[in-house]
Design a protein around this motif. Sequence first.
Motif, PDB file in Angstrom:
ATOM      1  N   ALA A   1       0.832  -1.171   0.038  1.00 44.04           N
ATOM      2  CA  ALA A   1      -0.116  -0.002   0.097  1.00 44.04           C
ATOM      3  C   ALA A   1       1.023   1.214   0.009  1.00 44.04           C
ATOM      4  O   ALA A   1       0.691   2.245  -0.753  1.00 44.04           O
ATOM      5  CB  ALA A   1      -0.967   0.066   1.004  1.00 44.04           C
TER       6      ALA A   1
ATOM      7  N   TYR B   1       2.173   1.799  -3.340  1.00 42.98           N
ATOM      8  CA  TYR B   1       1.164   2.148  -4.372  1.00 42.98           C
ATOM      9  C   TYR B   1       0.937   3.834  -4.201  1.00 42.98           C
ATOM     10  O   TYR B   1       0.899   4.405  -5.038  1.00 42.98           O
ATOM     11  CB  TYR B   1      -0.224   1.640  -3.670  1.00 42.98           C
TER      12      TYR B   1
ATOM     13  N   ARG C   1       2.122   7.270  -6.707  1.00 37.23           N
ATOM     14  CA  ARG C   1       1.095   8.163  -7.201  1.00 37.23           C
ATOM     15  C   ARG C   1       1.671   9.614  -6.793  1.00 37.23           C
ATOM     16  O   ARG C   1       0.941  10.612  -7.058  1.00 37.23           O
ATOM     17  CB  ARG C   1      -0.329   7.782  -6.531  1.00 37.23           C
TER      18      ARG C   1
ATOM     19  N   LEU D   1      -1.266   8.720   6.262  1.00 36.73           N
ATOM     20  CA  LEU D   1      -2.436   8.380   5.654  1.00 36.73           C
ATOM     21  C   LEU D   1      -2.811   6.762   6.065  1.00 36.73           C
ATOM     22  O   LEU D   1      -3.927   6.512   6.267  1.00 36.73           O
ATOM     23  CB  LEU D   1      -2.237   8.465   4.178  1.00 36.73           C
TER      24      LEU D   1
ATOM     25  N   ALA E   1      -5.721   5.512   8.579  1.00 35.34           N
ATOM     26  CA  ALA E   1      -6.710   4.490   7.975  1.00 35.34           C
ATOM     27  C   ALA E   1      -6.797   3.281   8.887  1.00 35.34           C
ATOM     28  O   ALA E   1      -7.829   2.866   9.094  1.00 35.34           O
ATOM     29  CB  ALA E   1      -5.904   4.134   6.483  1.00 35.34           C
TER      30      ALA E   1
ATOM     31  N   ALA F   1      -9.042   4.168  11.581  1.00 32.76           N
ATOM     32  CA  ALA F   1     -10.326   4.417  11.165  1.00 32.76           C
ATOM     33  C   ALA F   1     -11.657   3.947  11.700  1.00 32.76           C
ATOM     34  O   ALA F   1     -12.398   4.456  12.225  1.00 32.76           O
ATOM     35  CB  ALA F   1     -10.527   4.440   9.666  1.00 32.76           C
TER      36      ALA F   1
ATOM     37  N   PHE G   1      -1.227  -0.348 -12.320  1.00 33.66           N
ATOM     38  CA  PHE G   1      -0.612  -1.743 -11.988  1.00 33.66           C
ATOM     39  C   PHE G   1      -1.450  -2.799 -12.480  1.00 33.66           C
ATOM     40  O   PHE G   1      -2.685  -2.674 -12.584  1.00 33.66           O
ATOM     41  CB  PHE G   1      -1.237  -1.660 -10.299  1.00 33.66           C
TER      42      PHE G   1
ATOM     43  N   PRO H   1      -3.665  -3.664  -9.095  1.00 32.32           N
ATOM     44  CA  PRO H   1      -4.091  -2.453  -8.226  1.00 32.32           C
ATOM     45  C   PRO H   1      -4.286  -3.105  -6.703  1.00 32.32           C
ATOM     46  O   PRO H   1      -4.708  -4.133  -6.396  1.00 32.32           O
ATOM     47  CB  PRO H   1      -5.352  -2.120  -8.590  1.00 32.32           C
ATOM     48  N   VAL H   2      -3.652  -2.237  -5.994  1.00 25.57           N
ATOM     49  CA  VAL H   2      -3.697  -2.463  -4.344  1.00 25.57           C
ATOM     50  C   VAL H   2      -4.615  -2.115  -3.487  1.00 25.57           C
ATOM     51  O   VAL H   2      -5.366  -0.860  -3.904  1.00 25.57           O
ATOM     52  CB  VAL H   2      -2.306  -1.840  -3.716  1.00 25.57           C
ATOM     53  N   GLU H   3      -5.511  -2.674  -2.763  1.00 27.90           N
ATOM     54  CA  GLU H   3      -6.476  -2.447  -1.840  1.00 27.90           C
ATOM     55  C   GLU H   3      -5.779  -1.578  -0.585  1.00 27.90           C
ATOM     56  O   GLU H   3      -4.623  -2.179   0.040  1.00 27.90           O
ATOM     57  CB  GLU H   3      -7.305  -3.471  -1.326  1.00 27.90           C
ATOM     58  N   ILE H   4      -6.292  -0.526  -0.404  1.00 26.90           N
ATOM     59  CA  ILE H   4      -6.107   0.064   0.865  1.00 26.90           C
ATOM     60  C   ILE H   4      -7.442   0.379   1.716  1.00 26.90           C
ATOM     61  O   ILE H   4      -8.026   1.635   1.609  1.00 26.90           O
ATOM     62  CB  ILE H   4      -5.416   1.566   0.602  1.00 26.90           C
ATOM     63  N   PRO H   5      -7.687  -0.463   2.698  1.00 27.56           N
ATOM     64  CA  PRO H   5      -8.672  -0.233   3.473  1.00 27.56           C
ATOM     65  C   PRO H   5      -8.396   0.970   4.308  1.00 27.56           C
ATOM     66  O   PRO H   5      -7.430   1.464   4.908  1.00 27.56           O
ATOM     67  CB  PRO H   5      -8.636  -1.427   4.404  1.00 27.56           C
ATOM     68  N   GLY H   6      -9.580   1.765   4.532  1.00 30.45           N
ATOM     69  CA  GLY H   6      -9.650   2.932   5.538  1.00 30.45           C
ATOM     70  C   GLY H   6      -9.078   4.191   4.667  1.00 30.45           C
ATOM     71  O   GLY H   6      -9.235   5.455   5.607  1.00 30.45           O
ATOM     72  N   VAL H   7      -8.659   3.969   3.349  1.00 31.32           N
ATOM     73  CA  VAL H   7      -8.461   5.622   2.784  1.00 31.32           C
ATOM     74  C   VAL H   7      -9.448   5.502   1.540  1.00 31.32           C
ATOM     75  O   VAL H   7      -9.514   4.664   0.703  1.00 31.32           O
ATOM     76  CB  VAL H   7      -7.038   5.232   2.158  1.00 31.32           C
TER      77      VAL H   7
ATOM     78  N   PHE I   1      -7.666   9.686  -1.345  1.00 35.14           N
ATOM     79  CA  PHE I   1      -6.337   9.494  -2.006  1.00 35.14           C
ATOM     80  C   PHE I   1      -6.036  10.173  -3.160  1.00 35.14           C
ATOM     81  O   PHE I   1      -4.833  10.629  -3.054  1.00 35.14           O
ATOM     82  CB  PHE I   1      -6.559   7.746  -2.205  1.00 35.14           C
TER      83      PHE I   1
ATOM     84  N   VAL J   1      -9.909   2.835  -1.325  1.00 38.92           N
ATOM     85  CA  VAL J   1      -9.259   2.515  -2.542  1.00 38.92           C
ATOM     86  C   VAL J   1      -9.306   0.970  -2.817  1.00 38.92           C
ATOM     87  O   VAL J   1      -8.680   0.322  -2.199  1.00 38.92           O
ATOM     88  CB  VAL J   1      -7.870   3.118  -2.404  1.00 38.92           C
ATOM     89  N   ASN J   2     -10.044   0.794  -3.903  1.00 42.69           N
ATOM     90  CA  ASN J   2      -9.936  -0.656  -4.587  1.00 42.69           C
ATOM     91  C   ASN J   2     -10.405  -1.836  -3.614  1.00 42.69           C
ATOM     92  O   ASN J   2     -10.740  -3.038  -4.036  1.00 42.69           O
ATOM     93  CB  ASN J   2      -8.535  -1.085  -4.784  1.00 42.69           C
TER      94      ASN J   2
ATOM     95  N   GLU K   1      -7.707   2.764 -11.980  1.00 41.37           N
ATOM     96  CA  GLU K   1      -6.387   3.109 -12.343  1.00 41.37           C
ATOM     97  C   GLU K   1      -6.474   4.200 -13.540  1.00 41.37           C
ATOM     98  O   GLU K   1      -5.883   5.181 -13.425  1.00 41.37           O
ATOM     99  CB  GLU K   1      -5.849   1.834 -12.841  1.00 41.37           C
TER     100      GLU K   1
ATOM    101  N   GLN L   1      -7.212   7.311 -12.096  1.00 41.88           N
ATOM    102  CA  GLN L   1      -6.312   8.145 -11.350  1.00 41.88           C
ATOM    103  C   GLN L   1      -5.093   8.733 -12.536  1.00 41.88           C
ATOM    104  O   GLN L   1      -4.786   9.897 -12.459  1.00 41.88           O
ATOM    105  CB  GLN L   1      -5.230   7.141 -10.626  1.00 41.88           C
TER     106      GLN L   1
END
Lengths: 432, 253
Positions: free
Chosen positions: A379, A382, A386, A396, A400, A403, B86, B89-95, B100, B144-145, B157, B160
């Motif tokens: 993460a 990633y 960006r 961040l 999270a 959260a 990607f 693509p990467v999962e980002i829990p909580g964001v 993002f 995210v994802n 993606e 973005q």
Amino acid sequence: MKRAELKQRKLDATSARVEGMSLPAGAPWADALRQDALSRLLAMGLPQARDEYWRWTRPDTLISDVPTPAEVFTPTEAPVFSGLDRIKLVFVDGVFDAEASDALEGEGLEIMRLTDALSSDIHWVKDAYGVQEKKAQDPVERPLATLNTAFATDGVVIRATGKVAKPVSLVYLHKSETSDAILHHVIRVEEGADLTVLENGPAAARFNKVMEVEVADKAGFHHIRAQGRDHERRAVTHVFATIGRESLFKSFTMTANGVLTRNEVVIDIQGDDSMAHVAGAAMGDGDFHHDDTVFITHDAERCESRQVFKKVLRNGAKGIFQGKILVKAGAQKTDGYQISQGLLLDEDSQFLAKPELEIYADDVACSHGSTVGAIDEEALFYLRSRGVPTGDATDLLTLAFLAEAIEEIEDETIAEDILSRLEGWLKRRRRT
Amino acid sequence: MLEIKNLHVKLEEEDKQILKGVDLKVGPGEVHAIMGPNGSGKSTTSYVMSGRDGYEVTEGEVLLDGENLLEMEPEERAAAGLFLAFQYPVEIPGVGNMTFLRTAVNAQRKARGEEEMSSTEFLKEIRAKAKSLKIDSDMLKRPVNVGFSGGEKKRNEILQMAMLEPKLCILDETDSGLDVDAMKLVSDGVNALRDGKRSFIVITHYQRLLDHIKPDVVHIMSNGRIIKTGGPELALEVEHNGYADLLAEVEGA
Ligand SMILES: Nc1ncnc2c1ncn2[C@@H]1O[C@H](COP(=O)(O)OP(=O)(O)OP(=O)(O)O)[C@@H](O)[C@H]1O
Ligand SMILES: [Mg+2]
């Protein structure tokens, strides 16, 4: 050493500890309650390092004759909650400061200083002071709460009789490096009433606080607290709650810094169709030690409980979680959830958890999980790919991580305030 | 625009050479496709370009508009105009997706010394771009994802990419997992970004995508090298005959 011998040592140490202390005087009924607490304390003894319930948190500085001095920290920014329309009650080193406080009144509210309440004849306080603390000694002893019932020198009693618009905001200022504060609050939320209680501030070099909350039927209680940033302070707190039918209890705690914090929450859900949520977001550095110890008993049908505890630890900080869900026989359709997680920002830090489930009903859905880990590298990459710099990306992801706990705060303004404090804490710790 | 010279890469943890001398030149406004068997090093090339950990460059360089990418942090490469869509693509829990993207857009602007995008401007842009990619507002609010379908992740993606407006876009198998309609959406999204200056490297296994995003140049990668370069007809050849002939040709040479 034999058990009996250990116990005797403990009792001797306890007698020695309370020898120099005197019970505050009040009305005869109150004096009797305090005397009862003292007897109970002398019979059980103060916690020792060998006690199972204190396996990961050393109680010695919490029970020593004098508190370890704690430097007073003066933050530059406005304290949390200060922007809210609230009833502010200020305690300085554990002593109520009437000058700095708002009037003890509000619509749908009865508020009184504890010492006044214990010197008069208020029937509901008579049936409440120390009552939940006493009940909560079974099955696990909580002697520091008993010490509190016996010796508490100040606090407030609050009775909510309707939907209280303004939150009652308890502000604990720390001004003396050697203060030792014992506060006890008694709260009753009557049928159909709704109350929000806020707490913030370090309170003292050493702080022992008990809050007993009784939530009647169809009532709501919201508790949000932010424990002070004074790093050297020590605190042991207990929240005891009994919850009636179709009621809601919510408690959220943010802790940033503090060499020792032990927050115990003991909840007894007695009425059907109720909800109890307890959450915590803690962040600490270096010799930070933070312990959440929670015990939720389901003794009614179709109730939901949630425990959500998250700790961000760096530079050797230590986080502890001991959480239990007890579902009594007959507490059918219980929905119990518990999650405790540690985010270690380096390899020196440590998170220890003991999640427990004890279930005597057959038709229940309970789940618990505990994890400990570092920032997710995938993460992080990633985000960086960006264009988000490492520091921002780490913050961040840290926020999270927290959260789920912060989401337990219902009021959006307060949630944002809390979030900005957590962000600030992270920003101040940026290496780059 | 982009110049990869004799790039040799091994795994940091293992003694395994993955790229064995990749050479690639992409001019402004050009679209290059890279095809090649599984495991030939296509994703590795794109990861090394974007600065992912775990790889060691033993030889060669990568220049973006004359700047040495390999000496920069991943975030600096992004700010310099590199974007990788990607393969996974990467999962980002909580964001939240929106948070993002805003953080990313403004971080890049800040790094380039530009003014941050106001929230109204940002909202306007993201809404319009999301709409053209059929990404609903719910997906923008979600983390995210997380819980996105394979195709949704790929569309995200591209969103973005559209928001970040990079100079060089690398699409690593963006077509995999897309249904026919989504493929069209994504291709339209990519084509909309073609402005004569922005360059693209499209990594794919299938000619299908190249029907929509027409490449100027097609490269075949095998065993850590580009073994053949040609025009769009090369992709058709692979589609019909597979890699066997091409590989034999190189080995025979
Ligand atoms: N971190 C890693 N650890 C071990 N092996 C790796 C790693 N990264 C890449 N490899 C290996 O390097 C080779 C090239 O992988 P890469 O992902 O670049 O291939 P690819 O051309 O993208 O393949 P595909 O078409 O399947 O996506 C493979 O053999 C792969 O297993
Ligand atoms: Mg690949």
